[in-house]
Design a protein around this motif. Structure first.
Motif, short mmCIF file in Angstrom:
data_model
loop_
_atom_site.label_atom_id
_atom_site.label_comp_id
_atom_site.label_asym_id
_atom_site.label_seq_id
_atom_site.Cartn_x
_atom_site.Cartn_y
_atom_site.Cartn_z
N GLU A 31 0.81 -1.22 0.00
CA GLU A 31 0.00 0.00 0.00
C GLU A 31 0.84 1.27 0.00
OE1 GLU A 31 -3.83 1.94 2.33
OE2 GLU A 31 -2.88 0.14 3.13
N ASP A 32 1.82 1.34 0.87
CA ASP A 32 2.63 2.57 0.94
C ASP A 32 3.45 2.79 -0.33
OD1 ASP A 32 1.62 3.28 3.41
OD2 ASP A 32 3.23 2.28 4.52
N THR A 33 3.94 1.72 -0.91
CA THR A 33 4.71 1.84 -2.15
C THR A 33 3.81 2.29 -3.30
OG1 THR A 33 6.22 0.12 -1.37
CG2 THR A 33 6.30 0.66 -3.71
N LEU A 34 2.58 1.78 -3.34
CA LEU A 34 1.63 2.21 -4.36
C LEU A 34 1.34 3.70 -4.22
CD1 LEU A 34 -0.41 1.59 -6.65
CD2 LEU A 34 -2.08 1.13 -4.84
N VAL A 35 1.13 4.17 -3.00
CA VAL A 35 0.86 5.58 -2.77
C VAL A 35 2.07 6.42 -3.19
CG1 VAL A 35 0.40 7.33 -1.01
CG2 VAL A 35 -0.89 5.18 -1.01
N GLU A 55 -5.37 10.33 -2.71
CA GLU A 55 -4.84 9.33 -1.78
C GLU A 55 -5.96 8.50 -1.14
OE1 GLU A 55 -1.77 8.80 1.96
OE2 GLU A 55 -2.43 10.82 1.45
N ARG A 56 -7.04 9.15 -0.73
CA ARG A 56 -8.18 8.41 -0.15
C ARG A 56 -8.72 7.39 -1.14
NH1 ARG A 56 -9.62 13.30 1.82
NH2 ARG A 56 -11.09 13.68 0.12
N GLU A 57 -8.93 7.82 -2.37
CA GLU A 57 -9.48 6.92 -3.38
C GLU A 57 -8.51 5.79 -3.71
OE1 GLU A 57 -11.15 8.98 -6.76
OE2 GLU A 57 -11.94 10.54 -5.44
N LEU A 58 -7.23 6.12 -3.78
CA LEU A 58 -6.23 5.11 -4.08
C LEU A 58 -6.17 4.05 -2.97
CD1 LEU A 58 -4.00 4.21 -6.03
CD2 LEU A 58 -2.42 5.69 -4.75
N ARG A 59 -6.20 4.50 -1.72
CA ARG A 59 -6.16 3.55 -0.60
C ARG A 59 -7.43 2.69 -0.57
NH1 ARG A 59 -1.75 4.12 2.67
NH2 ARG A 59 -0.63 6.10 2.51
N ALA A 60 -8.57 3.27 -0.93
CA ALA A 60 -9.81 2.49 -1.00
C ALA A 60 -9.71 1.44 -2.10
CB ALA A 60 -11.01 3.41 -1.23
#
Length: 88
Positions: A31-35, A55-60
């Motif tokens: 997750e952190d690497t994707l962000v 960032e919210r949408e990406l984490r979802a």
């Protein structure tokens, strides 16, 4: 479709025998690497409310698509073009 972007290479009188090769690749991301990867993209806002929304949408999306190891896989293909210079 990137063919329009490389059409001038095929049309130029300076090169002949243009060849295209495709090289698929899979990049596994937690997750952190994707962000961090998304934040490094030039057209993505780096801070402020627009970044917060991205960032919210990406984490979802990550939460929805992550596999049992806590990763997602980014699939992409690199296209390489080679050409032979024509004699001047």
């Amino acid at each position: 479709d990137r063919d329009a972007e490389v059409a001038p290479l095929y049309a130029t009188p300076h090169f002949g025998h243009v060849e295209r090769s495709a090289h698929p690749y899979r990049h596994r991301l937690d997750e952190d690497t994707l962000v961090a990867r998304m934040r490094s993209v030039s057209y993505v806002p780096k801070a402020g409310p627009r970044w917060d929304a991205v960032e919210r949408e990406l984490r979802a999306l990550f939460d929805h698509h992550a596999d049992s190891t806590g990763c997602v896989t980014h699939h992409y293909t690199t296209h390489v073009f080679t050409a032979t210079p024509r004699d001047a």
